[in-house]
Design a protein around this motif. Structure first.
Motif, PDB file in Angstrom:
ATOM      1  N   MET A   1      33.964  57.347  51.318  1.00 44.61           N
ATOM      2  CA  MET A   1      34.461  56.175  51.944  1.00 44.61           C
ATOM      3  C   MET A   1      34.727  55.163  50.365  1.00 44.61           C
ATOM      4  SD  MET A   1      31.640  52.475  52.414  1.00 44.61           S
ATOM      5  CE  MET A   1      30.624  53.991  53.409  1.00 44.61           C
ATOM      6  N   THR A   2      35.466  54.592  49.735  1.00 45.00           N
ATOM      7  CA  THR A   2      36.452  54.099  49.021  1.00 45.00           C
ATOM      8  C   THR A   2      35.790  52.469  49.175  1.00 45.00           C
ATOM      9  OG1 THR A   2      38.238  53.761  49.772  1.00 45.00           O
ATOM     10  CG2 THR A   2      37.904  55.455  48.339  1.00 45.00           C
ATOM     11  N   ALA A   3      36.054  51.855  47.312  1.00 44.67           N
ATOM     12  CA  ALA A   3      36.450  50.794  47.647  1.00 44.67           C
ATOM     13  C   ALA A   3      37.570  49.909  47.318  1.00 44.67           C
ATOM     14  CB  ALA A   3      34.873  49.821  46.608  1.00 44.67           C
ATOM     15  N   TYR A   4      37.708  48.768  47.935  1.00 48.19           N
ATOM     16  CA  TYR A   4      39.480  48.227  47.429  1.00 48.19           C
ATOM     17  C   TYR A   4      39.152  47.081  47.148  1.00 48.19           C
ATOM     18  CZ  TYR A   4      39.949  47.344  52.575  1.00 48.19           C
ATOM     19  OH  TYR A   4      39.456  46.587  53.820  1.00 48.19           O
ATOM     20  N   LEU A   5      40.521  46.081  47.144  1.00 52.86           N
ATOM     21  CA  LEU A   5      40.521  44.816  46.797  1.00 52.86           C
ATOM     22  C   LEU A   5      41.214  44.222  47.857  1.00 52.86           C
ATOM     23  CD1 LEU A   5      39.924  44.016  43.307  1.00 52.86           C
ATOM     24  CD2 LEU A   5      38.438  44.110  44.831  1.00 52.86           C
ATOM     25  N   ARG A   6      41.380  43.214  48.561  1.00 54.15           N
ATOM     26  CA  ARG A   6      42.722  42.961  49.787  1.00 54.15           C
ATOM     27  C   ARG A   6      42.836  41.474  48.618  1.00 54.15           C
ATOM     28  NH1 ARG A   6      42.251  39.967  54.257  1.00 54.15           N
ATOM     29  NH2 ARG A   6      44.092  40.451  55.470  1.00 54.15           N
ATOM     30  N   CYS A   7      43.910  41.890  49.043  1.00 52.54           N
ATOM     31  CA  CYS A   7      45.105  40.118  48.621  1.00 52.54           C
ATOM     32  C   CYS A   7      44.525  39.170  49.124  1.00 52.54           C
ATOM     33  CB  CYS A   7      46.490  40.615  48.504  1.00 52.54           C
ATOM     34  SG  CYS A   7      47.834  39.133  48.369  1.00 52.54           S
ATOM     35  N   PRO A   8      43.733  38.155  48.058  1.00 52.06           N
ATOM     36  CA  PRO A   8      43.743  36.996  48.951  1.00 52.06           C
ATOM     37  C   PRO A   8      44.974  36.063  49.176  1.00 52.06           C
ATOM     38  CG  PRO A   8      43.501  37.067  46.652  1.00 52.06           C
ATOM     39  CD  PRO A   8      44.358  38.197  47.136  1.00 52.06           C
ATOM     40  N   ALA A   9      46.104  36.277  49.741  1.00 53.97           N
ATOM     41  CA  ALA A   9      47.367  35.247  49.709  1.00 53.97           C
ATOM     42  C   ALA A   9      47.388  35.307  51.338  1.00 53.97           C
ATOM     43  CB  ALA A   9      48.344  36.030  49.628  1.00 53.97           C
ATOM     44  N   PRO A  10      47.465  34.896  52.652  1.00 56.63           N
ATOM     45  CA  PRO A  10      47.758  34.437  53.523  1.00 56.63           C
ATOM     46  C   PRO A  10      48.579  35.138  53.832  1.00 56.63           C
ATOM     47  CG  PRO A  10      47.213  32.380  53.068  1.00 56.63           C
ATOM     48  CD  PRO A  10      47.694  33.439  51.422  1.00 56.63           C
ATOM     49  N   ALA A  23      40.393  47.063  36.196  1.00 61.78           N
ATOM     50  CA  ALA A  23      41.700  47.462  36.198  1.00 61.78           C
ATOM     51  C   ALA A  23      41.806  47.420  37.504  1.00 61.78           C
ATOM     52  CB  ALA A  23      41.867  48.989  36.658  1.00 61.78           C
ATOM     53  N   ALA A  24      41.277  47.215  38.594  1.00 65.05           N
ATOM     54  CA  ALA A  24      42.002  46.471  39.820  1.00 65.05           C
ATOM     55  C   ALA A  24      42.041  45.553  39.876  1.00 65.05           C
ATOM     56  CB  ALA A  24      40.993  46.850  40.950  1.00 65.05           C
ATOM     57  N   ALA A  25      41.255  44.362  39.339  1.00 67.18           N
ATOM     58  CA  ALA A  25      41.834  43.099  39.194  1.00 67.18           C
ATOM     59  C   ALA A  25      42.797  42.756  38.635  1.00 67.18           C
ATOM     60  CB  ALA A  25      40.552  42.514  38.038  1.00 67.18           C
ATOM     61  N   GLU A  26      42.949  43.415  37.455  1.00 65.26           N
ATOM     62  CA  GLU A  26      44.349  43.762  36.366  1.00 65.26           C
ATOM     63  C   GLU A  26      45.432  43.681  37.048  1.00 65.26           C
ATOM     64  OE1 GLU A  26      46.986  42.339  33.426  1.00 65.26           O
ATOM     65  OE2 GLU A  26      44.612  42.004  33.640  1.00 65.26           O
ATOM     66  N   ASP A  27      44.917  44.395  38.432  1.00 63.13           N
ATOM     67  CA  ASP A  27      46.676  45.155  39.223  1.00 63.13           C
ATOM     68  C   ASP A  27      46.518  44.307  40.258  1.00 63.13           C
ATOM     69  OD1 ASP A  27      46.336  47.407  38.236  1.00 63.13           O
ATOM     70  OD2 ASP A  27      45.502  48.892  39.184  1.00 63.13           O
ATOM     71  N   MET A  28      45.384  44.105  40.665  1.00 63.44           N
ATOM     72  CA  MET A  28      45.878  42.103  41.177  1.00 63.44           C
ATOM     73  C   MET A  28      46.118  41.371  41.263  1.00 63.44           C
ATOM     74  SD  MET A  28      45.568  41.610  44.775  1.00 63.44           S
ATOM     75  CE  MET A  28      44.441  42.637  45.910  1.00 63.44           C
ATOM     76  N   GLN A  48      39.614  38.058  40.032  1.00 65.29           N
ATOM     77  CA  GLN A  48      38.283  38.183  39.140  1.00 65.29           C
ATOM     78  C   GLN A  48      37.148  37.949  40.116  1.00 65.29           C
ATOM     79  OE1 GLN A  48      37.424  39.317  36.225  1.00 65.29           O
ATOM     80  NE2 GLN A  48      39.195  40.021  35.918  1.00 65.29           N
ATOM     81  N   MET A  49      37.239  37.052  41.058  1.00 66.55           N
ATOM     82  CA  MET A  49      36.490  37.005  42.483  1.00 66.55           C
ATOM     83  C   MET A  49      36.265  37.255  43.364  1.00 66.55           C
ATOM     84  SD  MET A  49      34.797  33.837  41.130  1.00 66.55           S
ATOM     85  CE  MET A  49      34.969  34.801  39.883  1.00 66.55           C
ATOM     86  N   LEU A  50      37.579  38.810  43.381  1.00 64.37           N
ATOM     87  CA  LEU A  50      37.169  39.120  45.181  1.00 64.37           C
ATOM     88  C   LEU A  50      35.858  40.123  44.564  1.00 64.37           C
ATOM     89  CD1 LEU A  50      40.663  40.188  44.789  1.00 64.37           C
ATOM     90  CD2 LEU A  50      39.500  38.551  46.589  1.00 64.37           C
ATOM     91  N   LEU A  51      35.138  40.443  46.294  1.00 69.71           N
ATOM     92  CA  LEU A  51      33.957  41.537  45.784  1.00 69.71           C
ATOM     93  C   LEU A  51      34.973  42.813  46.776  1.00 69.71           C
ATOM     94  CD1 LEU A  51      31.884  39.258  46.913  1.00 69.71           C
ATOM     95  CD2 LEU A  51      31.938  40.132  44.732  1.00 69.71           C
ATOM     96  N   PRO A  52      34.371  43.678  46.132  1.00 75.06           N
ATOM     97  CA  PRO A  52      35.550  44.977  46.525  1.00 75.06           C
ATOM     98  C   PRO A  52      34.527  44.954  47.826  1.00 75.06           C
ATOM     99  CG  PRO A  52      34.173  45.464  44.786  1.00 75.06           C
ATOM    100  CD  PRO A  52      33.704  44.449  44.644  1.00 75.06           C
ATOM    101  N   ILE A  53      35.427  45.569  48.808  1.00 77.36           N
ATOM    102  CA  ILE A  53      35.611  46.133  50.413  1.00 77.36           C
ATOM    103  C   ILE A  53      34.972  47.524  50.385  1.00 77.36           C
ATOM    104  CG2 ILE A  53      36.368  46.222  52.565  1.00 77.36           C
ATOM    105  CD1 ILE A  53      37.797  43.525  51.447  1.00 77.36           C
ATOM    106  N   THR A  54      33.698  48.202  50.888  1.00 77.43           N
ATOM    107  CA  THR A  54      33.716  49.205  51.176  1.00 77.43           C
ATOM    108  C   THR A  54      34.115  50.124  52.836  1.00 77.43           C
ATOM    109  OG1 THR A  54      31.425  48.614  51.515  1.00 77.43           O
ATOM    110  CG2 THR A  54      32.064  49.168  49.378  1.00 77.43           C
TER     111      THR A  54
END
Length: 59
Positions: A1-10, A23-28, A48-54
């Motif tokens: 299982m890996t964690a990822y950030l999903r784009c908050p744009a609709p 690093a993930a926040a910078e990429d996002m 910075q406000m995004l929480l990782p999805i696991t």
């Protein structure tokens, strides 16, 4: 299982795998500025406000 950030744009399905959260926040931030034309400050705050999805994202 890996964690990822999903784009908050609709309607955006972009995601970034998390190796380290900073690093993930910078990429996002870069994605939000480049693809969605967010101002740098807003993009950085949103990322910075995004929480990782696991769970794995849909293929």
């Amino acid at each position: 299982m890996t964690a990822y950030l999903r784009c908050p744009a609709p309607n955006c399905t972009h995601h970034i795998n998390v190796r380290t959260l900073p690093a993930a926040a910078e990429d996002m931030t870069d994605h939000l500025v480049d693809k969605h034309e967010f101002p740098e400050v807003s993009a950085s705050y949103q990322a910075q406000m995004l929480l990782p999805i696991t769970t794995q994202p849909a293929a």
